[in-house]
Design a protein around this motif. Sequence first.
Motif, PDB file in Angstrom:
ATOM      1  N   ILE A 141      -8.659   9.800  -7.642  1.00  0.00           N
ATOM      2  CA  ILE A 141      -9.116   9.804  -6.252  1.00  0.00           C
ATOM      3  C   ILE A 141     -10.411  10.598  -6.116  1.00  0.00           C
ATOM      4  O   ILE A 141     -11.387  10.154  -5.491  1.00  0.00           O
ATOM      5  CB  ILE A 141      -8.025  10.391  -5.336  1.00  0.00           C
ATOM      6  N   THR A 184       0.803  -1.233   0.000  1.00  0.00           N
ATOM      7  CA  THR A 184       0.000   0.000   0.000  1.00  0.00           C
ATOM      8  C   THR A 184       0.833   1.279   0.000  1.00  0.00           C
ATOM      9  O   THR A 184       0.278   2.364  -0.183  1.00  0.00           O
ATOM     10  CB  THR A 184      -0.927   0.035   1.235  1.00  0.00           C
ATOM     11  N   SER A 231      -7.711   4.876  -2.845  1.00  0.00           N
ATOM     12  CA  SER A 231      -6.538   4.881  -3.733  1.00  0.00           C
ATOM     13  C   SER A 231      -6.488   3.640  -4.612  1.00  0.00           C
ATOM     14  O   SER A 231      -6.083   3.711  -5.780  1.00  0.00           O
ATOM     15  CB  SER A 231      -5.258   4.989  -2.890  1.00  0.00           C
ATOM     16  N   PRO A 286      -2.944  -0.503  -4.199  1.00  0.00           N
ATOM     17  CA  PRO A 286      -3.091   0.163  -5.494  1.00  0.00           C
ATOM     18  C   PRO A 286      -2.208  -0.496  -6.551  1.00  0.00           C
ATOM     19  O   PRO A 286      -1.141  -1.043  -6.235  1.00  0.00           O
ATOM     20  CB  PRO A 286      -2.633   1.599  -5.211  1.00  0.00           C
ATOM     21  N   CYS A 299       0.410   4.595  -8.786  1.00  0.00           N
ATOM     22  CA  CYS A 299       0.198   5.830  -8.016  1.00  0.00           C
ATOM     23  C   CYS A 299      -1.156   6.412  -8.419  1.00  0.00           C
ATOM     24  O   CYS A 299      -1.335   6.802  -9.578  1.00  0.00           O
ATOM     25  CB  CYS A 299       1.296   6.851  -8.311  1.00  0.00           C
ATOM     26  N   PRO A 300      -2.098   6.484  -7.514  1.00  0.00           N
ATOM     27  CA  PRO A 300      -3.418   7.007  -7.875  1.00  0.00           C
ATOM     28  C   PRO A 300      -3.362   8.500  -8.154  1.00  0.00           C
ATOM     29  O   PRO A 300      -2.776   9.261  -7.389  1.00  0.00           O
ATOM     30  CB  PRO A 300      -4.261   6.710  -6.630  1.00  0.00           C
ATOM     31  N   TRP A 326      -5.064  14.548   2.078  1.00  0.00           N
ATOM     32  CA  TRP A 326      -6.224  13.905   2.691  1.00  0.00           C
ATOM     33  C   TRP A 326      -6.754  14.784   3.817  1.00  0.00           C
ATOM     34  O   TRP A 326      -6.668  14.459   4.985  1.00  0.00           O
ATOM     35  CB  TRP A 326      -5.875  12.498   3.174  1.00  0.00           C
ATOM     36  N   TYR A 377       0.906  13.797   1.490  1.00  0.00           N
ATOM     37  CA  TYR A 377      -0.212  12.858   1.526  1.00  0.00           C
ATOM     38  C   TYR A 377      -1.219  13.255   2.608  1.00  0.00           C
ATOM     39  O   TYR A 377      -2.437  13.309   2.373  1.00  0.00           O
ATOM     40  CB  TYR A 377       0.328  11.451   1.780  1.00  0.00           C
ATOM     41  N   ILE A 437       1.342  10.740  -4.485  1.00  0.00           N
ATOM     42  CA  ILE A 437       0.286  11.272  -5.343  1.00  0.00           C
ATOM     43  C   ILE A 437       0.924  12.063  -6.477  1.00  0.00           C
ATOM     44  O   ILE A 437       1.639  13.042  -6.235  1.00  0.00           O
ATOM     45  CB  ILE A 437      -0.684  12.141  -4.526  1.00  0.00           C
ATOM     46  N   SER A 468      -6.573   3.920  -8.627  1.00  0.00           N
ATOM     47  CA  SER A 468      -5.499   3.413  -9.484  1.00  0.00           C
ATOM     48  C   SER A 468      -6.042   2.511 -10.585  1.00  0.00           C
ATOM     49  O   SER A 468      -5.534   2.504 -11.710  1.00  0.00           O
ATOM     50  CB  SER A 468      -4.456   2.663  -8.636  1.00  0.00           C
ATOM     51  N   ALA A 508       0.505   4.345  -2.383  1.00  0.00           N
ATOM     52  CA  ALA A 508      -0.594   5.313  -2.259  1.00  0.00           C
ATOM     53  C   ALA A 508      -0.111   6.660  -1.734  1.00  0.00           C
ATOM     54  O   ALA A 508      -0.770   7.684  -1.951  1.00  0.00           O
ATOM     55  CB  ALA A 508      -1.677   4.756  -1.335  1.00  0.00           C
TER      56      ALA A 508
END
Length: 342
Positions: free
Chosen positions: A291, A156, A208, A282, A285-286, A189, A185, A162, A212, A159
């Motif tokens: 997102i 993970t 995420s 993911p 990279c989302p 968020w 990050y 970004i 992705s 994630a």
Amino acid sequence: MKRLLKYGLIATGITAVIFILFVYRIFFEPSVKISQNKTTIYIPSGAAFEQVIDSLSTNLQVGNQKLLRWVAERKKYPVLIKPGRYVIDKDLSYNSLIDRLRSGRQSPVNVTFNNVRTLNDLAGKVGGTIEADSAEIIAFLSDPENYLQDGFKKETIIAVFIPNTYEFFWNTSASQFYDRMLKEYKKFWNEKRMSQAREKNLDPIEVSILASIIDDEVVIAEEKPRIAGVYLNRIRRGIPLQACPTIKFALNDFTITRVLTKHLSIESPYNTYKYSGFPPGPIGCPSIQGIDAVLNAEKHDFLYFAAKADFSGHHNFSRTLSEHNRYAAEYQRELNRRRIYR
């Protein structure tokens, strides 16, 4: 006596002129010249004084290296070396150059990454733009002990990164790069996005993961929220996502343009044709767009989508499997007609 006094005054005057010229050369005369519009000097972390002098002599036109050394030593620069990337955009005096280097007033670099599928991709795109190279970055990210305390696993951690353009100082290590991206990050968020995720019973990692997949699946940006809605409907009903991008990821073959039945047998937790729910992490990279598409997913009752046979990038959406199969068959026939077999 008068003659001696006269000669003494002359000698003093000459000495004063020499001293003034010496001071002018050190403090004011641009004795260090650039060859083009600008020259970039890189001073690595832990660089020794001789290494810095060698770099300056190689990249700049230094009038008198001994005089440059003398100024540097008088200003205690050998024990005050600050690593970094220094862009010299005009000719400087010895004093001005050493003051610039001693102050640590370096020029930042822009680090841009997007379309990142794996941690190796990320390391390759970032390594070299900062002091840490790709090997150091991947070594850091390959060790979960470096980020377990932040709530991430190896599956993970991608994630955190970004895609965007970020400003860094060049002398950034792999751990400092991670720390900065973790900060970005957490800033990304914010409470609004966290609230949107909670409304959908998702956490940032799950958002995420879907983002992705959608980033890889969808070409037309305005369709992303609708397709996000399809995936959320399937998850709520316990229907496997059956997302083709996860198969490519499981096979580690991103050249596949047509997912075939034989591909669906791959044994992997990322095989969303075999396993319901979310894959472990993911598959890239989302993107911010991806997102936000999940967070603003359309509310509808579609459970399926298939690419349109006109290859426009748009999709047909269906509520029933029979309707979906008709659309899928149209697309498969067009793939065959275009001789796209893999």
